[in-house]
Scaffold this motif. Structure first.
Motif, PDB file in Angstrom:
ATOM      1  N   LEU A 114       0.873  -1.177   0.000  1.00 53.45           N
ATOM      2  CA  LEU A 114       0.000   0.000   0.000  1.00 53.45           C
ATOM      3  C   LEU A 114       0.912   1.230   0.000  1.00 53.45           C
ATOM      4  CD1 LEU A 114      -2.687   1.540   0.271  1.00 53.45           C
ATOM      5  CD2 LEU A 114      -2.536   1.177   2.750  1.00 53.45           C
ATOM      6  N   TYR A 115       0.879   1.987  -1.093  1.00 48.37           N
ATOM      7  CA  TYR A 115       1.733   3.178  -1.219  1.00 48.37           C
ATOM      8  C   TYR A 115       0.930   4.321  -1.818  1.00 48.37           C
ATOM      9  CZ  TYR A 115       5.594  -0.028  -0.432  1.00 48.37           C
ATOM     10  OH  TYR A 115       6.441  -0.950   0.121  1.00 48.37           O
ATOM     11  N   VAL A 116       1.196   5.529  -1.310  1.00 50.99           N
ATOM     12  CA  VAL A 116       0.559   6.755  -1.805  1.00 50.99           C
ATOM     13  C   VAL A 116       1.647   7.795  -2.007  1.00 50.99           C
ATOM     14  CG1 VAL A 116      -1.092   8.601  -1.251  1.00 50.99           C
ATOM     15  CG2 VAL A 116      -1.618   6.230  -0.627  1.00 50.99           C
ATOM     16  N   TRP A 117       1.515   8.598  -3.064  1.00 48.38           N
ATOM     17  CA  TRP A 117       2.462   9.675  -3.326  1.00 48.38           C
ATOM     18  C   TRP A 117       2.567  10.538  -2.068  1.00 48.38           C
ATOM     19  CZ3 TRP A 117       5.646  10.059  -7.367  1.00 48.38           C
ATOM     20  CH2 TRP A 117       6.369  11.247  -7.507  1.00 48.38           C
ATOM     21  N   PRO A 118       3.782  10.838  -1.587  1.00 46.00           N
ATOM     22  CA  PRO A 118       3.963  11.506  -0.291  1.00 46.00           C
ATOM     23  C   PRO A 118       3.178  12.800  -0.095  1.00 46.00           C
ATOM     24  CG  PRO A 118       6.070  10.767  -1.131  1.00 46.00           C
ATOM     25  CD  PRO A 118       5.062  10.520  -2.215  1.00 46.00           C
ATOM     26  N   SER A 119       3.122  13.650  -1.102  1.00 42.90           N
ATOM     27  CA  SER A 119       2.417  14.925  -0.919  1.00 42.90           C
ATOM     28  C   SER A 119       0.901  14.751  -0.847  1.00 42.90           C
ATOM     29  CB  SER A 119       2.779  15.905  -2.042  1.00 42.90           C
ATOM     30  OG  SER A 119       2.320  15.421  -3.285  1.00 42.90           O
ATOM     31  N   LEU A 120       0.412  13.552  -1.173  1.00 44.79           N
ATOM     32  CA  LEU A 120      -1.028  13.283  -1.102  1.00 44.79           C
ATOM     33  C   LEU A 120      -1.387  12.412   0.103  1.00 44.79           C
ATOM     34  CD1 LEU A 120      -1.737  12.649  -4.896  1.00 44.79           C
ATOM     35  CD2 LEU A 120      -2.153  14.729  -3.560  1.00 44.79           C
ATOM     36  N   ALA A 121      -0.403  12.129   0.944  1.00 49.37           N
ATOM     37  CA  ALA A 121      -0.648  11.303   2.129  1.00 49.37           C
ATOM     38  C   ALA A 121      -1.616  12.020   3.075  1.00 49.37           C
ATOM     39  CB  ALA A 121       0.665  11.011   2.840  1.00 49.37           C
ATOM     40  N   ARG A 122      -2.327  11.234   3.856  1.00 52.71           N
ATOM     41  CA  ARG A 122      -3.271  11.724   4.875  1.00 52.71           C
ATOM     42  C   ARG A 122      -4.442  12.490   4.280  1.00 52.71           C
ATOM     43  NH1 ARG A 122      -0.040  12.718  10.376  1.00 52.71           N
ATOM     44  NH2 ARG A 122       1.456  11.064  10.084  1.00 52.71           N
ATOM     45  N   ARG A 123      -4.823  12.098   3.084  1.00 52.45           N
ATOM     46  CA  ARG A 123      -5.997  12.703   2.442  1.00 52.45           C
ATOM     47  C   ARG A 123      -7.070  11.656   2.157  1.00 52.45           C
ATOM     48  NH1 ARG A 123      -3.790  17.404  -1.551  1.00 52.45           N
ATOM     49  NH2 ARG A 123      -2.248  18.226  -0.110  1.00 52.45           N
ATOM     50  N   GLY A 124      -6.894  10.460   2.723  1.00 53.50           N
ATOM     51  CA  GLY A 124      -7.911   9.429   2.571  1.00 53.50           C
ATOM     52  C   GLY A 124      -7.700   8.481   1.403  1.00 53.50           C
ATOM     53  N   ILE A 125      -6.647   8.663   0.631  1.00 51.33           N
ATOM     54  CA  ILE A 125      -6.416   7.804  -0.527  1.00 51.33           C
ATOM     55  C   ILE A 125      -6.100   6.380  -0.081  1.00 51.33           C
ATOM     56  CG2 ILE A 125      -4.909   7.385  -2.517  1.00 51.33           C
ATOM     57  CD1 ILE A 125      -4.704  10.488  -2.768  1.00 51.33           C
ATOM     58  N   GLY A 126      -5.182   6.220   0.858  1.00 48.08           N
ATOM     59  CA  GLY A 126      -4.846   4.891   1.362  1.00 48.08           C
ATOM     60  C   GLY A 126      -6.043   4.223   2.022  1.00 48.08           C
ATOM     61  N   SER A 127      -6.804   4.985   2.800  1.00 49.45           N
ATOM     62  CA  SER A 127      -7.996   4.433   3.461  1.00 49.45           C
ATOM     63  C   SER A 127      -9.014   3.948   2.443  1.00 49.45           C
ATOM     64  CB  SER A 127      -8.636   5.487   4.372  1.00 49.45           C
ATOM     65  OG  SER A 127      -7.771   5.830   5.410  1.00 49.45           O
ATOM     66  N   THR A 128      -9.176   4.708   1.376  1.00 50.29           N
ATOM     67  CA  THR A 128     -10.134   4.308   0.345  1.00 50.29           C
ATOM     68  C   THR A 128      -9.632   3.079  -0.411  1.00 50.29           C
ATOM     69  OG1 THR A 128     -10.885   6.597   0.171  1.00 50.29           O
ATOM     70  CG2 THR A 128     -11.483   5.110  -1.633  1.00 50.29           C
ATOM     71  N   LEU A 129      -8.337   2.997  -0.666  1.00 48.99           N
ATOM     72  CA  LEU A 129      -7.787   1.784  -1.286  1.00 48.99           C
ATOM     73  C   LEU A 129      -8.047   0.572  -0.396  1.00 48.99           C
ATOM     74  CD1 LEU A 129      -4.446   3.241  -2.672  1.00 48.99           C
ATOM     75  CD2 LEU A 129      -6.278   2.222  -4.058  1.00 48.99           C
ATOM     76  N   LEU A 130      -7.867   0.727   0.910  1.00 51.21           N
ATOM     77  CA  LEU A 130      -8.140  -0.377   1.841  1.00 51.21           C
ATOM     78  C   LEU A 130      -9.618  -0.749   1.850  1.00 51.21           C
ATOM     79  CD1 LEU A 130      -5.794   0.620   4.782  1.00 51.21           C
ATOM     80  CD2 LEU A 130      -5.649  -1.481   3.414  1.00 51.21           C
ATOM     81  N   LEU A 131     -10.486   0.228   1.696  1.00 51.97           N
ATOM     82  CA  LEU A 131     -11.920  -0.040   1.619  1.00 51.97           C
ATOM     83  C   LEU A 131     -12.243  -0.892   0.388  1.00 51.97           C
ATOM     84  CD1 LEU A 131     -14.683   0.567   2.928  1.00 51.97           C
ATOM     85  CD2 LEU A 131     -14.816   2.567   1.430  1.00 51.97           C
ATOM     86  N   HIS A 132     -11.595  -0.581  -0.727  1.00 52.85           N
ATOM     87  CA  HIS A 132     -11.802  -1.379  -1.945  1.00 52.85           C
ATOM     88  C   HIS A 132     -11.290  -2.809  -1.753  1.00 52.85           C
ATOM     89  CE1 HIS A 132     -13.523   1.575  -4.641  1.00 52.85           C
ATOM     90  NE2 HIS A 132     -12.677   2.456  -4.132  1.00 52.85           N
ATOM     91  N   ALA A 133     -10.143  -2.953  -1.089  1.00 52.90           N
ATOM     92  CA  ALA A 133      -9.623  -4.298  -0.809  1.00 52.90           C
ATOM     93  C   ALA A 133     -10.577  -5.051   0.099  1.00 52.90           C
ATOM     94  CB  ALA A 133      -8.242  -4.201  -0.164  1.00 52.90           C
ATOM     95  N   GLN A 134     -11.135  -4.357   1.081  1.00 51.00           N
ATOM     96  CA  GLN A 134     -12.098  -4.990   1.986  1.00 51.00           C
ATOM     97  C   GLN A 134     -13.285  -5.541   1.205  1.00 51.00           C
ATOM     98  OE1 GLN A 134     -13.024  -2.678   5.475  1.00 51.00           O
ATOM     99  NE2 GLN A 134     -14.939  -3.749   5.820  1.00 51.00           N
ATOM    100  N   ARG A 135     -13.760  -4.791   0.236  1.00 51.62           N
ATOM    101  CA  ARG A 135     -14.875  -5.269  -0.598  1.00 51.62           C
ATOM    102  C   ARG A 135     -14.478  -6.532  -1.358  1.00 51.62           C
ATOM    103  NH1 ARG A 135     -16.088   0.643  -2.214  1.00 51.62           N
ATOM    104  NH2 ARG A 135     -17.820   1.131  -0.836  1.00 51.62           N
ATOM    105  N   VAL A 136     -13.271  -6.542  -1.903  1.00 52.43           N
ATOM    106  CA  VAL A 136     -12.786  -7.722  -2.632  1.00 52.43           C
ATOM    107  C   VAL A 136     -12.769  -8.932  -1.703  1.00 52.43           C
ATOM    108  CG1 VAL A 136     -10.743  -8.757  -3.742  1.00 52.43           C
ATOM    109  CG2 VAL A 136     -11.442  -6.423  -4.335  1.00 52.43           C
ATOM    110  N   PHE A 137     -12.230  -8.753  -0.503  1.00 52.36           N
ATOM    111  CA  PHE A 137     -12.133  -9.862   0.448  1.00 52.36           C
ATOM    112  C   PHE A 137     -13.511 -10.347   0.887  1.00 52.36           C
ATOM    113  CE2 PHE A 137      -7.836  -7.919   1.716  1.00 52.36           C
ATOM    114  CZ  PHE A 137      -7.169  -8.682   0.768  1.00 52.36           C
ATOM    115  N   LEU A 138     -14.442  -9.420   1.110  1.00 50.01           N
ATOM    116  CA  LEU A 138     -15.805  -9.820   1.482  1.00 50.01           C
ATOM    117  C   LEU A 138     -16.464 -10.622   0.358  1.00 50.01           C
ATOM    118  CD1 LEU A 138     -17.039  -6.622   3.337  1.00 50.01           C
ATOM    119  CD2 LEU A 138     -16.841  -8.931   4.324  1.00 50.01           C
ATOM    120  N   GLU A 139     -16.242 -10.210  -0.884  1.00 49.89           N
ATOM    121  CA  GLU A 139     -16.780 -10.952  -2.028  1.00 49.89           C
ATOM    122  C   GLU A 139     -16.195 -12.362  -2.109  1.00 49.89           C
ATOM    123  OE1 GLU A 139     -15.992  -8.452  -5.404  1.00 49.89           O
ATOM    124  OE2 GLU A 139     -17.542  -7.006  -4.824  1.00 49.89           O
TER     125      GLU A 139
END
Length: 191
Positions: A114-139
């Motif tokens: 899980l990696y996000v461009w440093p200047s965009l960190a802490r803007r919810g991008i990583g959290s949203t990527l994890l949310l998408h992974a969670q959906r994949v795992f639930l499926e």
């Protein structure tokens, strides 16, 4: 996976963005499955996330060793897409963050990277990527997901309900890097 739009401040504008609109100039992030053309951007996101984003938590030597484990070549990252389901966060068609899903075992999905461009960190991008992974795992019928989180990422995940299972040191290019083993119970995801 269908593309899902999200604005950098987490809100969707109610009207068309114009120069006078309060949302004008806000970057739109689209979350989607990776394509081979994302490989070069993934290489850069990885390199800069490690070298700049992890600077407060790892020494220069550790970060150089970590960054050198994977080539800074798009073709290498495109090849990884064949091994790991990869979800990207794209802004203006460029990958600015990504997550790779590793092999699952014992009822748990595994986040490989899980990696996000440093200047965009802490803007919810990583959290949203994890949310998408969670959906994949639930499926897939899985009940938990795991990640070996860096010292930079672990505190934020612990604040979001992840549980610590332990710590480990991994070797990258002759340097030992500490990471925190985390697990999260999967709940249904609202869409």
């Amino acid at each position: 996976m269908s593309a899902i739009e999200r604005y950098s401040d987490g809100n969707r504008p109610t009207g068309k963005a114009t120069d006078s609109h309060p949302r004008a100039g806000k970057a739109r992030i689209v979350y989607r499955d990776a394509i081979p053309d994302d490989g070069a951007d993934q290489a850069e996101v990885f390199h800069h996330a490690v070298m700049q984003g992890a600077a407060e938590h790892y020494s220069v030597e550790q970060r150089r060793a970590w960054a050198s484990v994977l080539p800074r070549e798009g073709s290498a990252w495109s090849a990884r897409q064949l091994l790991h389901k990869t979800i990207v966060a794209a802004c203006d068609g460029r990958c600015v963050g990504f997550l790779e899903i590793g092999p699952s075992g014992d009822g748990a999905g595994h986040i490989e990277t899980l990696y996000v461009w440093p200047s965009l960190a802490r803007r919810g991008i990583g959290s949203t990527l994890l949310l998408h992974a969670q959906r994949v795992f639930l499926e897939q019928g899985l009940s938990r997901m795991r990640i070996g989180a860096s010292l930079m990422l672990a505190p934020r995940l612990l604040q979001r309900g992840w549980q610590q299972e332990g710590e480990e040191c991994v070797e990258r290019g002759g340097e030992k890097l500490q990471r925190i083993c985390l697990v999260k119970r999967l709940d249904l995801v609202e869409t």
